[in-house]
Design an enzyme around this catalytic site. Structure first.
Site, PDB file in Angstrom:
ATOM      1  N   HIS A   1      19.780 -58.106 121.155  1.00  0.00           N
ATOM      2  CA  HIS A   1      20.437 -59.352 120.523  1.00  0.00           C
ATOM      3  C   HIS A   1      19.828 -60.513 119.979  1.00  0.00           C
ATOM      4  O   HIS A   1      19.254 -61.157 120.945  1.00  0.00           O
ATOM      5  CB  HIS A   1      21.532 -59.466 121.231  1.00  0.00           C
ATOM      6  CG  HIS A   1      22.695 -58.671 121.817  1.00  0.00           C
ATOM      7  ND1 HIS A   1      22.532 -57.623 122.710  1.00  0.00           N
ATOM      8  CD2 HIS A   1      23.716 -58.036 121.255  1.00  0.00           C
ATOM      9  CE1 HIS A   1      23.426 -56.817 122.736  1.00  0.00           C
ATOM     10  NE2 HIS A   1      24.206 -56.880 121.823  1.00  0.00           N
TER      11      HIS A   1
ATOM     12  N   ASP B   1      21.338 -56.736 117.406  1.00  0.00           N
ATOM     13  CA  ASP B   1      22.537 -57.125 116.899  1.00  0.00           C
ATOM     14  C   ASP B   1      22.865 -58.469 116.685  1.00  0.00           C
ATOM     15  O   ASP B   1      22.526 -59.387 117.496  1.00  0.00           O
ATOM     16  CB  ASP B   1      23.662 -56.319 117.864  1.00  0.00           C
ATOM     17  CG  ASP B   1      23.602 -54.949 117.886  1.00  0.00           C
ATOM     18  OD1 ASP B   1      22.534 -54.190 117.199  1.00  0.00           O
ATOM     19  OD2 ASP B   1      24.325 -54.258 118.400  1.00  0.00           O
TER      20      ASP B   1
END
Length: 234
Positions: free
Chosen positions: A184, A29
């Site tokens: 992430h 992400d």
């Protein structure tokens, strides 16, 4: 003849890869960023693929990375325009955010997003109604963000590597076929952890596929507005 058969059998044994553990989807992400390049390198070195949930406002700065994702068979999903909590937006602003994000992804990657992951994993009825794409949650949260440089600026290299190993060990300890793993691709820590995790997954025989591939392997069709946490087959 017996010697020839024995030789063939030995060659077969040593050419067999590690026993397949199953398939998992590595998802990232908040990117793209410079970190993404190193993760793509690591995945492609082991013939793996990942799913990247990108922010619309970052696409313009990283078109080469986005096009590489498409070219190499990775998957791109939307993650909002600027990491707003989508469940707090009214219908008009929500639709605007989703549309702007999708347009940016298609403009700079050459392909529209195939999935949606809302920031913070926040989902409500309005979001499901307007998403227009399958909504992907996760079953394994690495919590890599807790180790990012901004939160832990004082730790040294040795401490960082211990945290990397601990995180990777925690993921591998309870991993299941069909899991969706959350990371992430904006932190230096995540770069180190992802490279180590990809290495270990490959060594243990796990196949790293995109989210859509993970479900397709099981004959499961992803539906717009539906929420998916994993592709376990009970």
């Amino acid at each position: 003849m017996r010697k020839l058969l024995l030789t063939i059998a030995l060659l077969a044994v040593f050419s067999i890869p590690a026993a397949a553990q199953g398939s998992v989807a590595l998802t990232f992400d908040d990117g793209p960023s410079k970190v993404t390049t190193h993760i793509l390198d690591a995945l492609e070195n082991v013939d793996g693929r990942g799913t990247f949930f990108v922010l619309g406002n970052r696409c313009e700065d990283y078109p080469k990375i986005l096009r590489r994702m498409v070219r190499r068979g990775h998957e791109i999903g939307g993650h909002s325009w600027g990491h707003a909590r989508l469940t707090q937006l009214g219908a008009a602003n929500l639709c605007d955010d989703l549309q702007r994000t999708a347009q940016a992804i298609e403009q700079y990657s050459g392909r529209p997003p195939s999935l949606l992951r809302p920031p913070y994993g926040s989902i409500n009825t309005r979001l499901r109604l307007h998403a227009g794409l399958p909504i992907i949650h996760w079953s394994v949260d690495t919590q890599d963000w807790k180790h990012c440089d901004e939160l832990c600026p004082a730790r040294g290299e040795q401490q960082c590597m211990r945290e990397v190993e601990k995180m990777v060990d925690n993921v591998l300890a309870n991993l299941r076929d069909g899991d969706i793993i959350l990371m992430h691709d904006i932190f230096g820590f995540t770069q180190q952890a992802a490279l180590r995790l990809i290495e270990q997954l490959h060594a243990q025989g796990w196949q790293m596929v995109t989210v859509s591939e993970l479900f397709a392997q099981r004959g499961m069709v992803l539906q717009p507005g539906e929420v998916y946490y994993h592709a376990h087959v009970e």
